[in-house]
Write an enzyme that holds these catalytic residues in place. Structure first.
Site, short mmCIF file in Angstrom:
data_model
loop_
_atom_site.label_atom_id
_atom_site.label_comp_id
_atom_site.label_asym_id
_atom_site.label_seq_id
_atom_site.Cartn_x
_atom_site.Cartn_y
_atom_site.Cartn_z
CB SER A 1 -0.87 0.03 1.26
OG SER A 1 -0.08 0.33 2.39
CG ASP A 2 1.64 5.86 -1.03
OD1 ASP A 2 2.55 5.89 -0.18
OD2 ASP A 2 1.56 6.68 -1.96
#
Ligand code: BGC
Length: 737
Positions: free
Chosen positions: A288-289
């Site tokens: 994920s960011d």
């Protein structure tokens, strides 16, 4: 990413021995938490910085005094899969715990943002892309990979390959511009450079493609904003660089913050599972960011953190950056059947595969020798950075052939950006040291210029009229460096006004008036991280050099171009508007029924040009290139486009010849032009060459709204030229049967 059968067996063998907690541990990407020094939690502190209760300066002070928790106990217990950071000594220490003290001895993967170089920073991507030089893209990435490995980083959060067409978005600086074809060439070369041939663990890292996907299409150029588009647009414009990079073997990808047609990319099964993993067959993992999973609650698509975690894992998001949601909730989700063991195993297998491919099981540590290796920048790295910097400079305007300067001319240098080493590296540059950076002032001095600096003004400074007067009297030529501070671009740096910041236009007005009165020349050098609205500058300033943020060697590169030791060759990877209201503006827009023209009822503005001020692919040289007549030859599989090119001036130079195509009649409206090929041609003064660019017929199609690639017979226009606007055209009737 290719693994041997033996490596795959090791992965499967490990997987079969892992407990549920250990599996979940692999999906957890940690960063050192800040402890002590303040009374609130770190998350709350970040919140306070974001809403302005704590200033950036106070925050920096807190960070420098606070101590860090590296989660050693969790690493020992097998509950951490990766760690962020760039300290090789610390990396070795933590790795030792993982390898020697955890039950299965699985090494950590250490990740960091190395976007355009670590210590030897090279030009920001939007500038480097303008070299149209894949071989160079590869070499700069190699430099980054080697320095990363020596810093204990095996996983680079790069390349950033978001196609971006709205200059208001601060992150345009990090990516290769507005064109999917150029961005794909950039992406492939960066993967080759970063991941290399894996012959030595000192030479390669795992790349992480970001931000997957369509983040560059954020509405109104506002960071983190929503994106919506047709399936066709997604596949034709935003996905191609990712597809290309996966074909080149990219080991991982990062899901973007934005929602795409209503589904956040963090938990988007269509983009993650169906497209990236099943269709493109990426065998590495997706992270994920930062905080991406929990933000799905704020997006309003998940009820709470647990729900967001379940949806993300099921969609194909393998690793959680920064929220601990997988760590907290996945166990329960598996036990209650909300996430299947098969899905978790798939995520863990991918993470283990990347670690295995990186050689971390055999070589988990950075050797002492390697830690020392890049303490001072090696000459060969500096040389690559300098070459990239020189080749990235775009000559936008050179009225009266004021450039190149000669060393006998006395230069008055103005603009605070010219004298500040800390402004040369640009956004998302993390590992540079001030003493390694060369400002424009220093670069001019290094190259033997007779130069004096005057403090006349800058992006956030007042104008000093007395100094302006002095500069115009004392020098033969005034070189003014204006543009943006580094912190005006990059993440969270969107701007509604992308024209010249602060009082710099007034400063230029004054310089213009006084240089004219004194009969002196005025040269403008731009330092910036995004296309700026340069309508006023183009109308008034005689000479404009686009120098971007070029990295540690910026000053030397600019000096080389100003004196003509380097003949500028770069072209713009992004269209430049005249003014704010033209954003987004890009050359490859779909055909309208009423193309903009002089007449009123066409696609135009009443108060602004409808065309870009400087189009994609544009850039001048100190010499002149003359194109011969374009010829097209059809073979079974290609159209071969040939053109004669002559260097008609007195200096050697390089022209970037560009091939564009328009599908004139298709079942969907297609762009007015699409880049389909390019070649850098070196020509000695007076030299002439025949240039051929082949267009494969297989590449003349497009994706329809089912995401299917179609090749449709019909009329096509082929264009060749030195930029996207000024081209010759031939029509062909193509049949693909
Ligand atoms: C950025 C990413 C970056 C990550 C980790 C995020 O805020 O969007 O580009 O890789 O932080 O530093």
């Amino acid at each position: 990413m290719k693994l041997t059968t033996e490596q795959m067996e090791k992965v499967e063998n490990l997987l079969s021995q892992m407990t549920l907690d250990e599996k979940i541990g692999q999906t957890n990407l940690e960063s050192p938490s800040i402890v002590g020094g303040f009374d609130v939690s770190f998350e709350e502190l970040i919140e306070m910085v974001n809403d302005g209760r704590v200033s950036q300066d106070e925050f920096k002070k807190i960070m420098s005094t606070a101590s860090r928790d590296y989660h050693e106990d969790d690493i020992r217990a097998g509950l951490v899969g990766g760690m962020m950071g760039d300290d090789p000594v610390k990396a070795n220490e933590l790795q030792k715990i993982a390898v020697e003290e955890s039950r299965l001895g699985i090494p950590l993967i250490m990740g960091y943002d190395v976007i355009h170089g670590l210590r030897t920073v090279y030009p920001i991507a939007i500038a480097e892309a303008g070299t149209f030089d894949p071989e160079l893209f590869e070499r700069t990435a190699q430099v980054a990979a080697k320095e990363s490995r020596a810093s204990g980083i095996e996983w680079n959060f790069a390349p950033m390959i978001d196609v971006a067409r709205d200059a208001r978005w601060g992150r345009v600086s990090e990516g290769p511009g507005e064109d999917p074809y150029l961005a794909s060439c950039f992406a492939k070369a960066k993967i080759r450079g970063l991941q290399n041939d894996q012959s030595s663990t000192e030479n390669y890292v795992a790349a992480c493609l970001k931000h997957y996907v369509a983040y560059g299409a954020c509405e109104s150029g506002r960071d983190y904003n929503t994106t919506s588009m047709s399936v066709s647009q997604l596949h034709n414009v935003y996905l191609p660089p990712f597809k290309a990079a996966v074909e080149e073997g990219a080991a991982s990808a990062m899901a973007s913050f934005n929602d795409l047609n209503g589904v956040p990319c963090t938990l988007n099964p269509y983009t993650l599972r169906d497209t990236l993993k099943e269709r493109y067959k990426m065998n590495g993992f997706v992270v994920s960011d930062a905080n991406g999973i929990v933000e799905c609650v704020t997006h309003g698509i998940a009820e709470d953190a647990k729900d967001a975690g379940i949806q993300s894992m099921n969609a194909g998001l393998d690793m959680d950056m920064g929220t601990h949601i997988y760590k907290e909730y996945l166990k329960e989700a598996i036990e209650t059947g909300k996430v299947s063991m098969e899905v978790l195993d798939d995520a863990v297998r991918r993470i283990l595969m990347v670690k295995m491919w990186l050689g971390l099981f055999e070589n988990p540590y950075v050797s002492e020798k390697n830690i020392e290796k890049y303490k001072t920048l090696p000459e060969e790295h500096v040389a690559v950075s300098l070459e990239a910097a020189k080749k990235s400079i775009v000559l936008l305007k050179n009225e009266g052939q004021v450039l190149p300067l000669n060393r006998k001319q006395k230069i008055s240098l103005v603009g605070t950006l010219a004298a500040n080493r800390d402004e040369v590296c640009g956004a998302w540059a993390m590992g540079w040291k001030s003493e390694d950076c060369v400002s424009i002032w220093e670069g001019l001095k290094n190259s033997g210029a007779d130069v004096a600096y005057y403090l006349c003004g800058g992006p956030e400074d007042e104008i000093n009229e007395d100094e302006i007067v002095k500069a115009c009297i004392e020098g033969d030529v005034v070189v003014a460096v204006i543009g943006e501070l580094v912190n005006m671009t990059g993440e969270a740096s969107s701007k509604a006004n992308i024209e010249m910041p602060g009082k710099q236009r007034q400063m230029m007005e004054s310089l213009l008036e006084k240089t004219k009165a004194a009969g002196k020349s005025l040269v403008t050098v731009l330092m910036n991280g995004r296309p700026l609205g340069l309508g006023w500058e183009d109308a008034h300033l005689p000479v404009i050099v686009e120098a971007w943020h070029l990295g540690v060697q910026m000053g030397n590169a600019v000096a080389a171009v100003l004196f003509g030791d380097e003949n500028p060759s770069a072209k713009l990877a992004s269209s430049f508007p005249s003014m704010n209201g033209q954003c987004p503006i890009y050359y490859n827009h779909p055909s309208t029924g009423r193309p903009g023209s002089k007449s009123k009822f066409t696609s135009r503005y009443l108060d602004a040009p409808f065309e870009a001020l400087y189009p994609f692919g544009y850039g001048l040289s100190y010499t002149t290139f003359i194109y011969g007549e374009m010829q097209v030859e059809e073979t079974a599989d290609t159209y071969d486009i040939r053109v004669g090119l002559k260097n008609d001036g007195e200096r050697d130079g390089t022209e970037i010849v560009q091939l564009y195509m328009q599908d004139v009649t298709a079942s969907l409206v297609r762009p007015v032009k699409e880049l389909k090929g390019f070649v850098r041609v070196d020509l000695k003064a007076g030299e002439e060459k025949k240039v051929t660019i082949s267009l494969a017929k297989a590449d003349m199609g497009f994706y329809d709204n089912q995401g299917t690639y179609v090749l449709e017979d019909g009329l096509f226009r082929l264009y060749i030229g030195g930029n996207s606007r000024d081209c010759q055209c031939r029509e062909v009737r193509a049949s693909f049967k």
